[in-house]
Design an enzyme around this catalytic site. Structure first.
Site, short mmCIF file in Angstrom:
data_model
loop_
_atom_site.label_atom_id
_atom_site.label_comp_id
_atom_site.label_asym_id
_atom_site.label_seq_id
_atom_site.Cartn_x
_atom_site.Cartn_y
_atom_site.Cartn_z
N GLU A 1 0.85 -1.09 -0.03
CA GLU A 1 0.17 -0.32 0.07
C GLU A 1 0.88 1.34 0.06
OE1 GLU A 1 -2.88 0.49 3.10
OE2 GLU A 1 -3.99 2.52 2.17
N CYS B 1 -6.37 1.06 2.81
CA CYS B 1 -7.62 1.84 2.15
C CYS B 1 -7.55 2.64 1.26
CB CYS B 1 -6.89 3.25 4.39
SG CYS B 1 -8.16 2.15 5.58
N ASN C 1 -12.47 -3.52 -0.40
CA ASN C 1 -11.23 -3.81 1.49
C ASN C 1 -11.59 -3.11 2.43
OD1 ASN C 1 -8.23 -3.77 2.55
ND2 ASN C 1 -9.15 -1.39 3.51
N GLU C 2 -11.48 -2.68 3.45
CA GLU C 2 -12.10 -3.37 4.98
C GLU C 2 -13.58 -2.13 5.04
OE1 GLU C 2 -9.64 -1.10 7.45
OE2 GLU C 2 -8.31 -3.29 8.28
O1 AHR Z 1 -2.27 -1.24 7.40
C1 AHR Z 1 -2.66 -0.11 6.94
C2 AHR Z 1 -3.83 0.31 7.42
O2 AHR Z 1 -4.53 -0.90 7.49
C3 AHR Z 1 -4.84 -0.62 5.46
O3 AHR Z 1 -4.81 0.92 4.56
C4 AHR Z 1 -5.85 -0.95 6.21
O4 AHR Z 1 -6.59 -1.71 5.28
C5 AHR Z 1 -6.42 -1.16 7.74
O5 AHR Z 1 -6.96 -0.59 8.57
#
Ligand code: AHR
Length: 661
Positions: A47, A242, A376-377
């Site tokens: 990321e 994220c 994602n989340e």
């Molecule tokens: O890894 C950091 C963040 O942690 C990521 O962007 C997210 O998916 C999680 O909350």
């Protein structure tokens, strides 16, 4: 009072001695080849957080090279007659600068670029400066001088690399020149002087080391890619995290903007600029220079299956409790089309629209994409509602593509319990679980997957790391607990098909989140103990699980198991039995590891072990001392079918034994 203290110490000592004296009898059923371990089992999560892309893996050294940051000259200092214009040659990056004669031979016009925490350059290496330029008035050639500057130098000259360029065309054209620094400097400045009297326009000002990974012009930082390649990852997840979701949908990672000519990839806001106001980085943007083509190419070159994750039309739910921030399900079509087009970009024939773009970018052969993540989340009922139309469309067009759904941001609890059955209902192939948790959690999760439903979706442990209580930074003990926990992933490789530690990279001067797997500054990088744990698992992942028990139970750090966690695999390619043991107790422990069921002629013929340990649990490797805690290999003596050995306190050891089954 005194007496009870003495008694307590004596009891603790007796316990320690008992622990030490007791031999832990481990049985590996060497003939019982269990489930296959997926090639994707251990991999990487990438990321653009902590300056992982721009300022990190992406080797561009100029910040705001296209003058598109909202504060157009952020990262630049201008002097003399510099003006900003917005009718440049690249539609999605229209801004550029005009440099005009300062009006007197002793006055100067030009620009400085500060890079990312400075510009790191090494003596003896070459640096490729390039710029799109023109002389708007035509006529006499425009002249610029390009320098690498150390303004803190006590020497006579600030510049330690200098080249001149003549801009000879009224039309926009790319110019290039090589800089050869005569010194190493982690914080140089790139300076451009207008040296002639003709006005010059400059756009997409770029500086790359010539020695990037594979020598590519739009290249990646070699030491950082090498660290990834050395890990031998099975899967490579990108672009997050994220940033897939965005703070709002406008700032989500839009893969279509990240492909095609690099000069015309638009700027994106990086949410990690402001997500944590206590670690605020106003200059953190995404140039998209490291885009989806580069991600696919990188996956291929490090031997990992690519796993792109796309927005499901829900902006970050942490930041957007209001429904209005998200796309209603009935308006999802363009998002679904993005997912279908991505599969075409990766796998489509060169005669298809997106397959052709891939070919035009230099890769006519398909990338053989097998997995795609949607969301994602995400959580709540809106997530399955959004996911369902994606699943239907992808299944219809590409029935072989495996779809990864999400179980939300928590490792257990209400959302997790709601989403898993929903993912089963939608027949997601894998479910992404995230856990950034403290020591107690890692110590209690050795058997997490032992009772998972074997018929449902498979597990992708997509983001995890031990975040020490009050110690949210890299240190040996956290890495040891990750190693212990991973024995449970391995033992359950029939249901856990992928696992990726997170986050991957962090710049020492620009991080928002830690711990991280690899740290770097402008010139160096360091592999943490967590990196070496991952590497020991990827290198010795084997091909099949072997049952391993103590007192007929799996070794999961449960009560009465002396803080031991263990797993065993067989590797058909090397004819090796591999046993991984993490001793999380403060005492060294005797182990008898017996290999049951071997045929007579299949005696163990020798072995070695690789150990990770540290006298200080709070230590980790640093840029200054990168090899403080690294795996140590030694030869193993094996008698018959039992390995009698001792594992040190707080130690992770991989035992590798040569033996045909
Ligand atoms: O890894 C950091 C963040 O942690 C990521 O962007 C997210 O998916 C999680 O909350």
């Amino acid at each position: 009072m005194m007496k009870s203290k003495v008694l307590a110490i004596a009891a603790a000592l007796a316990m320690a001695v008992a622990l030490q004296a007791q031999t832990n009898e481990l049985i590996v059923q060497a003939k019982k080849l269990g489930a296959e371990i997926q090639p994707t089992m251990y991999g990487l999560f990438f990321e653009d957080i902590n300056y992982a892309a721009d300022g990190g893996l992406y080797a561009e050294l100029v910040k705001n090279r296209s003058f598109e940051f909202p504060q157009r000259l952020m990262g630049w200092k201008s002097f003399g007659k510099v003006s900003l214009r917005d009718d440049g040659p690249f539609e999605r990056n229209p801004h550029y600068v005009r440099l005009a004669y300062a009006g007197h031979p002793h006055k100067q016009t030009g620009l400085d670029n500060e890079g990312f925490f400075g510009i790191g350059v090494k003596q003896g290496e070459e640096y490729r400066f390039s710029v799109w330029a023109r002389i708007p008035d035509g006529g006499e050639a425009g002249r610029i001088r390009i320098e690498l500057v150390d303004s803190k130098s006590m020497g006579e000259q600030h510049a330690f690399a200098t080249e001149n360029l003549a801009i000879d065309s009224k039309e926009w054209k790319k110019y290039q020149v090589t800089l050869n620094p005569t010194a190493t400097n982690p914080r140089a400045v790139l300076r451009i002087f207008l040296t002639g009297q003709a006005t010059v326009d400059l756009e997409h000002v770029s500086l790359f080391p010539a020695d990037t990974w594979k020598g590519r012009e739009n290249g990646l930082r070699k030491d950082l890619v090498q660290a990834l390649a050395d890990l031998k990852p099975g899967v490579f997840r990108f672009p997050g995290g994220c940033i897939v979701e965005g703070t709002d949908l406008d700032t989500r990672y839009d893969w279509k903007k990240s492909v095609g000519p690099v000069e015309n990839r638009p700027l994106n806001e990086n949410r990690w600029q402001y997500t944590f106001p206590h670690r605020f980085y106003p200059d953190y943007y995404q140039s998209y220079g490291l885009g989806f083509y580069e991600f696919f190419q990188l996956s291929e070159e490090i031997g990992a299956e690519p796993l792109p994750v796309l927005s499901c039309g829900l902006a970050c739910q942490f930041q957007n409790p209001d429904k209005e921030a998200h796309v209603p399900v009935c308006e999802l079509q363009s998002y679904i089309q993005d997912a279908l087009d991505l599969i075409e970009f990766a796998n489509g024939d060169v005669t298809t629209e997106w397959g052709k773009l891939r070919a035009d970018m230099g890769h006519p052969a398909p990338f053989d994409l097998k997995f795609i993540g949607i969301g994602n989340e995400q959580w709540g009922k809106e997530y399955p509602e959004h996911l369902e139309p994606f699943v239907n469309a992808i299944r219809k067009a590409y029935p072989d593509i495996r779809i990864v759904g999400s179980s939300g941001p928590d490792s257990e609890g209400k959302q997790f319990d709601y989403l898993w059955p929903e993912m089963k209902r939608l027949k997601a192939d894998l479910v992404d679980e995230h856990f950034y948790r403290p020591e107690t959690w890692f110590l209690s999760q050795g058997a997490r997957y032992d009772n998972y439903d074997r018929k449902g979706p498979k597990v992708f442990a997509g983001e995890y790391a031990c975040h020490g209580k009050g110690k949210k930074w890299n240190h040996f003990h956290a890495a040891l607990l990750e190693a212990a926990f991973m024995t449970g992933l391995e033992r359950n490789a029939d249901v856990v098909h992928m696992a990726t530690y997170a986050p991957l990279f962090a710049h020492v001067e620009g991080w928002q989140w830690r711990p991280d797997m690899i740290w770097f500054d402008n010139l160096n990088s360091v592999r943490t103990v967590s990196y070496y744990v991952q590497q020991l698992y990827t290198r010795y992942k084997g091909t099949n699980i072997l049952p391993l028990t103590m007192d007929k139970k799996p070794l999961t750090g449960a009560e009465g198991q002396n803080g031991l966690f263990a797993s065993a695999v067989y590797d058909k390619n090397t004819s090796e039995i591999i046993v991984k043991v993490a001793n999380t107790s403060d005492e060294s422990q005797s182990l008898n590891i017996t290999f049951d069921g071997l045929k007579k002629k299949s005696e163990i013929t020798g072995g070695r072990c690789i150990k990770l340990s540290s006298t200080d649990p709070n230590k980790d490797n640093t840029i200054e001392h990168p090899a403080t805690i690294v795996p140590q290999e030694s030869v193993l003596m094996v008698q018959g079918r039992t390995l009698n050995t001792e594992i040190g306190a707080n130690t992770f050891t991989v035992y590798i034994l040569k033996c045909g089954l």
